[in-house]
Design an enzyme around this catalytic site. Structure first.
Site, PDB file in Angstrom:
ATOM      1  N   ALA A  63      35.179  36.935  39.029  1.00  0.00           N
ATOM      2  CA  ALA A  63      34.211  37.986  38.680  1.00  0.00           C
ATOM      3  C   ALA A  63      33.993  38.029  37.178  1.00  0.00           C
ATOM      4  O   ALA A  63      34.940  37.920  36.387  1.00  0.00           O
ATOM      5  CB  ALA A  63      34.707  39.342  39.168  1.00  0.00           C
ATOM      6  N   GLY A  64      32.739  38.169  36.791  1.00  0.00           N
ATOM      7  CA  GLY A  64      32.432  38.265  35.368  1.00  0.00           C
ATOM      8  C   GLY A  64      31.019  38.771  35.184  1.00  0.00           C
ATOM      9  O   GLY A  64      30.194  38.704  36.101  1.00  0.00           O
ATOM     10  N   ILE A  65      30.776  39.299  34.002  1.00  0.00           N
ATOM     11  CA  ILE A  65      29.425  39.746  33.665  1.00  0.00           C
ATOM     12  C   ILE A  65      29.056  39.159  32.306  1.00  0.00           C
ATOM     13  O   ILE A  65      29.938  38.698  31.562  1.00  0.00           O
ATOM     14  CB  ILE A  65      29.301  41.293  33.632  1.00  0.00           C
ATOM     15  CG1 ILE A  65      30.324  41.904  32.652  1.00  0.00           C
ATOM     16  CG2 ILE A  65      29.459  41.881  35.019  1.00  0.00           C
ATOM     17  CD1 ILE A  65      30.133  43.404  32.425  1.00  0.00           C
ATOM     18  N   TYR A 127      30.291  37.814  25.222  1.00  0.00           N
ATOM     19  CA  TYR A 127      30.664  36.828  26.239  1.00  0.00           C
ATOM     20  C   TYR A 127      31.681  35.846  25.659  1.00  0.00           C
ATOM     21  O   TYR A 127      32.717  35.562  26.267  1.00  0.00           O
ATOM     22  CB  TYR A 127      29.402  36.107  26.718  1.00  0.00           C
ATOM     23  CG  TYR A 127      29.573  35.324  27.998  1.00  0.00           C
ATOM     24  CD1 TYR A 127      29.862  35.972  29.201  1.00  0.00           C
ATOM     25  CD2 TYR A 127      29.420  33.941  28.022  1.00  0.00           C
ATOM     26  CE1 TYR A 127      29.999  35.256  30.384  1.00  0.00           C
ATOM     27  CE2 TYR A 127      29.557  33.218  29.193  1.00  0.00           C
ATOM     28  CZ  TYR A 127      29.843  33.876  30.372  1.00  0.00           C
ATOM     29  OH  TYR A 127      29.976  33.154  31.538  1.00  0.00           O
ATOM     30  N   GLY A 158      29.486  24.821  32.706  1.00  0.00           N
ATOM     31  CA  GLY A 158      28.272  24.853  31.898  1.00  0.00           C
ATOM     32  C   GLY A 158      27.239  25.682  32.645  1.00  0.00           C
ATOM     33  O   GLY A 158      27.559  26.768  33.140  1.00  0.00           O
ATOM     34  N   TYR A 159      26.028  25.178  32.749  1.00  0.00           N
ATOM     35  CA  TYR A 159      24.977  25.926  33.452  1.00  0.00           C
ATOM     36  C   TYR A 159      25.089  25.699  34.953  1.00  0.00           C
ATOM     37  O   TYR A 159      25.041  24.573  35.426  1.00  0.00           O
ATOM     38  CB  TYR A 159      23.604  25.488  32.953  1.00  0.00           C
ATOM     39  CG  TYR A 159      23.334  25.955  31.541  1.00  0.00           C
ATOM     40  CD1 TYR A 159      22.909  27.260  31.295  1.00  0.00           C
ATOM     41  CD2 TYR A 159      23.549  25.117  30.450  1.00  0.00           C
ATOM     42  CE1 TYR A 159      22.681  27.709  30.001  1.00  0.00           C
ATOM     43  CE2 TYR A 159      23.319  25.553  29.154  1.00  0.00           C
ATOM     44  CZ  TYR A 159      22.886  26.850  28.937  1.00  0.00           C
ATOM     45  OH  TYR A 159      22.666  27.301  27.656  1.00  0.00           O
TER      46      TYR A 159
HETATM   47  N1  LIG Z   1      26.555  30.995  36.280  1.00  0.00           N
HETATM   48  C1  LIG Z   1      26.892  30.236  35.259  1.00  0.00           C
HETATM   49  O1  LIG Z   1      26.114  29.387  34.802  1.00  0.00           O
HETATM   50  C2  LIG Z   1      28.252  30.362  34.633  1.00  0.00           C
HETATM   51  C3  LIG Z   1      28.587  29.497  33.595  1.00  0.00           C
HETATM   52  C4  LIG Z   1      29.858  29.592  33.003  1.00  0.00           C
HETATM   53  C5  LIG Z   1      30.753  30.533  33.459  1.00  0.00           C
HETATM   54  N2  LIG Z   1      30.400  31.376  34.465  1.00  0.00           N
HETATM   55  C6  LIG Z   1      31.402  32.347  34.902  1.00  0.00           C
HETATM   56  O2  LIG Z   1      31.628  32.161  36.287  1.00  0.00           O
HETATM   57  C7  LIG Z   1      31.969  33.413  36.889  1.00  0.00           C
HETATM   58  C8  LIG Z   1      31.045  33.685  38.058  1.00  0.00           C
HETATM   59  O3  LIG Z   1      29.702  33.696  37.573  1.00  0.00           O
HETATM   60  P1  LIG Z   1      28.443  33.787  38.564  1.00  0.00           P
HETATM   61  O4  LIG Z   1      27.339  33.105  37.882  1.00  0.00           O
HETATM   62  O5  LIG Z   1      28.834  33.384  39.939  1.00  0.00           O
HETATM   63  O6  LIG Z   1      28.152  35.366  38.490  1.00  0.00           O
HETATM   64  P2  LIG Z   1      27.250  36.296  39.428  1.00  0.00           P
HETATM   65  O7  LIG Z   1      26.446  35.468  40.388  1.00  0.00           O
HETATM   66  O8  LIG Z   1      26.549  37.219  38.513  1.00  0.00           O
HETATM   67  O9  LIG Z   1      28.366  37.107  40.274  1.00  0.00           O
HETATM   68  C9  LIG Z   1      29.263  37.956  39.592  1.00  0.00           C
HETATM   69  C10 LIG Z   1      30.378  38.361  40.520  1.00  0.00           C
HETATM   70  O10 LIG Z   1      31.273  39.229  39.798  1.00  0.00           O
HETATM   71  C11 LIG Z   1      31.440  40.428  40.536  1.00  0.00           C
HETATM   72  N3  LIG Z   1      31.671  41.569  39.655  1.00  0.00           N
HETATM   73  C12 LIG Z   1      31.025  41.890  38.509  1.00  0.00           C
HETATM   74  N4  LIG Z   1      31.486  43.055  38.004  1.00  0.00           N
HETATM   75  C13 LIG Z   1      32.468  43.468  38.862  1.00  0.00           C
HETATM   76  C14 LIG Z   1      33.328  44.605  38.899  1.00  0.00           C
HETATM   77  N5  LIG Z   1      33.287  45.583  37.982  1.00  0.00           N
HETATM   78  N6  LIG Z   1      34.204  44.701  39.925  1.00  0.00           N
HETATM   79  C15 LIG Z   1      34.267  43.760  40.886  1.00  0.00           C
HETATM   80  N7  LIG Z   1      33.472  42.663  40.914  1.00  0.00           N
HETATM   81  C16 LIG Z   1      32.586  42.526  39.909  1.00  0.00           C
HETATM   82  C17 LIG Z   1      30.128  40.587  41.297  1.00  0.00           C
HETATM   83  O11 LIG Z   1      30.318  41.497  42.363  1.00  0.00           O
HETATM   84  P3  LIG Z   1      29.074  42.397  42.931  1.00  0.00           P
HETATM   85  O12 LIG Z   1      28.353  41.514  43.916  1.00  0.00           O
HETATM   86  O13 LIG Z   1      29.746  43.569  43.532  1.00  0.00           O
HETATM   87  O14 LIG Z   1      28.207  42.749  41.746  1.00  0.00           O
HETATM   88  C18 LIG Z   1      29.873  39.145  41.716  1.00  0.00           C
HETATM   89  O15 LIG Z   1      30.660  38.824  42.853  1.00  0.00           O
HETATM   90  C19 LIG Z   1      31.864  34.463  35.767  1.00  0.00           C
HETATM   91  O16 LIG Z   1      33.139  34.732  35.245  1.00  0.00           O
HETATM   92  C20 LIG Z   1      30.974  33.781  34.741  1.00  0.00           C
HETATM   93  O17 LIG Z   1      31.204  34.272  33.452  1.00  0.00           O
HETATM   94  C21 LIG Z   1      29.175  31.319  35.060  1.00  0.00           C
END
Ligand SMILES: NC(=O)c1ccc[n+]([C@@H]2O[C@H](COP(=O)([O-])OP(=O)(O)OC[C@H]3O[C@@H](n4cnc5c(N)ncnc54)[C@H](OP(=O)(O)O)[C@@H]3O)[C@@H](O)[C@H]2O)c1
Length: 220
Positions: A63-65, A127, A158-159
């Site tokens: 989980a992350g934002i 971030y 990455g992306y």
């Molecule tokens: N996407 C990318 O390109 C990318 C790249 C590098 C790193 N990352 C990292 O990979 C991880 C996953 O990213 P993603 O792209 O899959 O994100 P995402 O699609 O935005 O999903 C975020 C997830 O985190 C959960 N979450 C957020 N706030 C929460 C809270 N307060 N309590 C419990 N759950 C919470 C959300 O739950 P809800 O459904 O309840 O909101 C959701 O399951 C993150 O740590 C992100 O920083 C992503």
């Protein structure tokens, strides 16, 4: 006895892919709480969840934002939300599950970092603070918990094609970025999930304290 794995952020994006990947292995029991069951922004929710959780063998802090903003736009609410969700909550969950892992003879922990935890970019101050932070936390804890058989690593995608990327990277910029990625495309969530599954598995016997970059060669 099933190998019990707790996954946060399993509702969508990369976390859902992790849950699906781990779900293909019958020897695993995957526990993926909804935000109603475990809200990472709420200290009491984390404490209550950890208290009633049976010991697990592995934890994936997915989980992350990502709140983007110029320096003058970074208000206290954004700062607290980012630090608590991305950095402090993973630490509290690790603190909560580590004693149970020790009783089960060891464990595996993977926390999500990012390429923006290896280098940075304008408006990603918060971030990058959190993602550089999880790398450091993971290294320190890998040293502390290694003697107990607990292996901790980060993955730094990455992306990846998820809602987070769709929200923060407009379609035109996505196209331009793909031209900068040696593999000429963004990752599918399942490609990240496979690395996580390896790091959690019994096949990972000697990788700990590392941040594994999965970026199609972007940082190269
Ligand atoms: N996407 C990318 O390109 C990318 C790249 C590098 C790193 N990352 C990292 O990979 C991880 C996953 O990213 P993603 O792209 O899959 O994100 P995402 O699609 O935005 O999903 C975020 C997830 O985190 C959960 N979450 C957020 N706030 C929460 C809270 N307060 N309590 C419990 N759950 C919470 C959300 O739950 P809800 O459904 O309840 O909101 C959701 O399951 C993150 O740590 C992100 O920083 C992503």
């Amino acid at each position: 006895m099933k190998y019990r794995i707790l996954v946060t952020g399993g509702s969508r994006g990369i976390g859902r892919a992790v849950v699906e990947e781990l779900g293909t292995r019958p020897e695993y029991q995957v526990i993926a709480p909804t935000r109603d069951e475990l809200d990472l922004l709420d200290d009491r929710s984390i404490e209550a969840y950890v208290e009633k959780l049976e010991p697990v063998d592995a934890l994936v802090n997915t989980a992350g934002i990502n709140i983007l903003g110029k320096l003058h736009e970074l208000d206290s609410d954004s700062i607290n939300a980012m630090l608590n969700t991305n950095l402090v909550a993973p630490l509290k969950l690790i603190r909560g599950v580590a004693p149970g892992m020790k009783t089960r003879g060891g464990g595996r922990i993977v926390t999500f970092s990012s390429i923006w935890g290896m280098r940075s970019k304008e408006y990603r101050t918060l971030y990058s603070m959190t993602k550089f932070g999880v790398n450091g936390m993971t290294r320190a804890l890998a040293r502390e918990l290694g003697p107990s058989g607990i292996l901790l690593n980060c993955v730094a995608p990455g992306y990846v094609l998820t809602e987070m990327t769709a929200k923060n990277v407009p379609p035109d910029e996505q196209k331009r970025l793909c031209a900068e990625i040696p593999l000429r495309r963004m990752a599918q969530p399942s490609e990240i999930a496979k690395t996580v599954a390896f790091l959690l598995s019994a096949d990972n016997t000697y990788i700990t304290g590392q941040t594994i970059v999965i970026d199609g060669g972007f940082l190269a």
